[in-house]
Design an enzyme around this catalytic site. Sequence first.
Site, short mmCIF file in Angstrom:
data_model
loop_
_atom_site.label_atom_id
_atom_site.label_comp_id
_atom_site.label_asym_id
_atom_site.label_seq_id
_atom_site.Cartn_x
_atom_site.Cartn_y
_atom_site.Cartn_z
N ASP A 61 0.83 -1.20 0.00
CA ASP A 61 0.00 0.00 0.00
C ASP A 61 0.87 1.25 0.00
OD1 ASP A 61 0.93 0.27 2.61
OD2 ASP A 61 -0.96 -0.35 3.53
N ALA A 62 0.26 2.41 0.22
CA ALA A 62 0.98 3.68 0.18
C ALA A 62 2.07 3.78 1.24
CB ALA A 62 -0.01 4.84 0.33
#
Length: 128
Positions: free
Chosen positions: A15-16
């Site tokens: 993810d980010a």
Amino acid sequence: MPFIYRRRVQFYETDAQGIVHHSNYFRYFEEARGEFLRSKGFPYSKMRDMGLEVVLLNAYCEYKKPLFYDDVFEVHLNLEELSRFTFTFSYIVFKEDIAVAKANTKHCMVKNGKIVSIPKEVLEVLKD
């Protein structure tokens, strides 16, 4: 003795924040289940040929430490419970010797849209 499934984290699974997105763990568990059944000579495709589907009834995961891109990890799978209608697997995800997640999933079998008792040949494979 657990069934052990080894894998490497892919970039698209992060993810980010650069860690594995929580939803991907359930993909890892599904992959491990599929490989476990395949190793027993009873892959999902064989069940489908019998008109059976393996259905997920519930799933739980406790995340302890993150996995990152390119980490190599293992999913240790055990059959915890087996009845005429349901079966439950437990999973521990290890990175090196550190448990990073613990989970379980409960399943049943469905034929023609209805829950059915687990066929004898499937019970034997799961018990073995």
